[in-house]
Scaffold this active site. Structure first.
Site, PDB file in Angstrom:
ATOM      1  N   ALA A   6      13.562  22.003  76.203  1.00 18.40           N
ATOM      2  CA  ALA A   6      13.282  22.052  74.766  1.00 18.40           C
ATOM      3  C   ALA A   6      11.888  22.616  74.516  1.00 18.40           C
ATOM      4  O   ALA A   6      10.931  22.241  75.173  1.00 18.40           O
ATOM      5  CB  ALA A   6      13.393  20.657  74.160  1.00 18.40           C
ATOM      6  N   CYS A   7      11.802  23.530  73.554  1.00 21.08           N
ATOM      7  CA  CYS A   7      10.494  24.088  73.175  1.00 21.08           C
ATOM      8  C   CYS A   7      10.526  24.430  71.690  1.00 21.08           C
ATOM      9  O   CYS A   7      11.304  23.867  70.932  1.00 21.08           O
ATOM     10  CB  CYS A   7      10.147  25.294  74.040  1.00 21.08           C
ATOM     11  SG  CYS A   7      11.085  26.770  73.657  1.00 21.08           S
ATOM     12  N   VAL A   8       9.701  25.380  71.282  1.00 20.89           N
ATOM     13  CA  VAL A   8       9.607  25.731  69.869  1.00 20.89           C
ATOM     14  C   VAL A   8      10.830  26.538  69.428  1.00 20.89           C
ATOM     15  O   VAL A   8      11.575  26.120  68.557  1.00 20.89           O
ATOM     16  CB  VAL A   8       8.302  26.508  69.568  1.00 20.89           C
ATOM     17  CG1 VAL A   8       8.225  26.872  68.093  1.00 20.89           C
ATOM     18  CG2 VAL A   8       7.084  25.691  69.967  1.00 20.89           C
ATOM     19  N   VAL A  42      13.365  22.205  70.147  1.00 24.86           N
ATOM     20  CA  VAL A  42      13.316  20.742  70.236  1.00 24.86           C
ATOM     21  C   VAL A  42      14.043  20.062  69.076  1.00 24.86           C
ATOM     22  O   VAL A  42      14.626  18.994  69.235  1.00 24.86           O
ATOM     23  CB  VAL A  42      11.857  20.247  70.396  1.00 24.86           C
ATOM     24  CG1 VAL A  42      11.062  20.428  69.117  1.00 24.86           C
ATOM     25  CG2 VAL A  42      11.811  18.805  70.876  1.00 24.86           C
TER      26      VAL A  42
END
Length: 112
Positions: A6-8, A42
């Site tokens: 999960a990231c931006v 995310v």
């Protein structure tokens, strides 16, 4: 084993995911057919969490740790914030190893 990164927006985590897939594919011990890797923003974690074994959080969204914990903890799913230096070097081997260790620790915790 389902691993969610999960990231931006999922861009740099897609590069990390590709690095991890290469490590798994080239490993003599790991079977690439038993791994499912997914890179997502995310904010989508809640809708993608089902069946997940480990959540990996990109260092650029480490400020979302409490949000991730609120989703993963009730389901007994471990999550790790990827070290920024490991992430910066796209060291997929280290991240795969950390994910496997986190899953094993959670299994041991659940069995005790």
């Amino acid at each position: 084993m389902k691993i969610v990164l999960a990231c931006v927006a999922g861009l740099s985590t897609t590069m990390m995911m590709d690095s991890m897939k290469d490590v798994i594919k080239n490993s003599k011990k790991l079977d690439s057919d038993s791994f499912e890797l997914m890179a997502i923003p995310v904010e989508q974690l809640q809708s993608e969490i089902e069946g997940t074994d480990v959540v990996l959080l990109g260092p650029q969204v480490s400020y979302k740790s409490e949000f991730v914990k609120s989703i993963t903890e009730p389901l007994n799913i471990p999550f790790i914030v990827i070290n920024k230096d490991v992430y910066g070097s796209m060291d997929g081997a280290t991240v795969v190893k950390e994910a496997l260790i986190a899953k094993r620790k959670q299994e041991m915790k659940s069995n005790s």
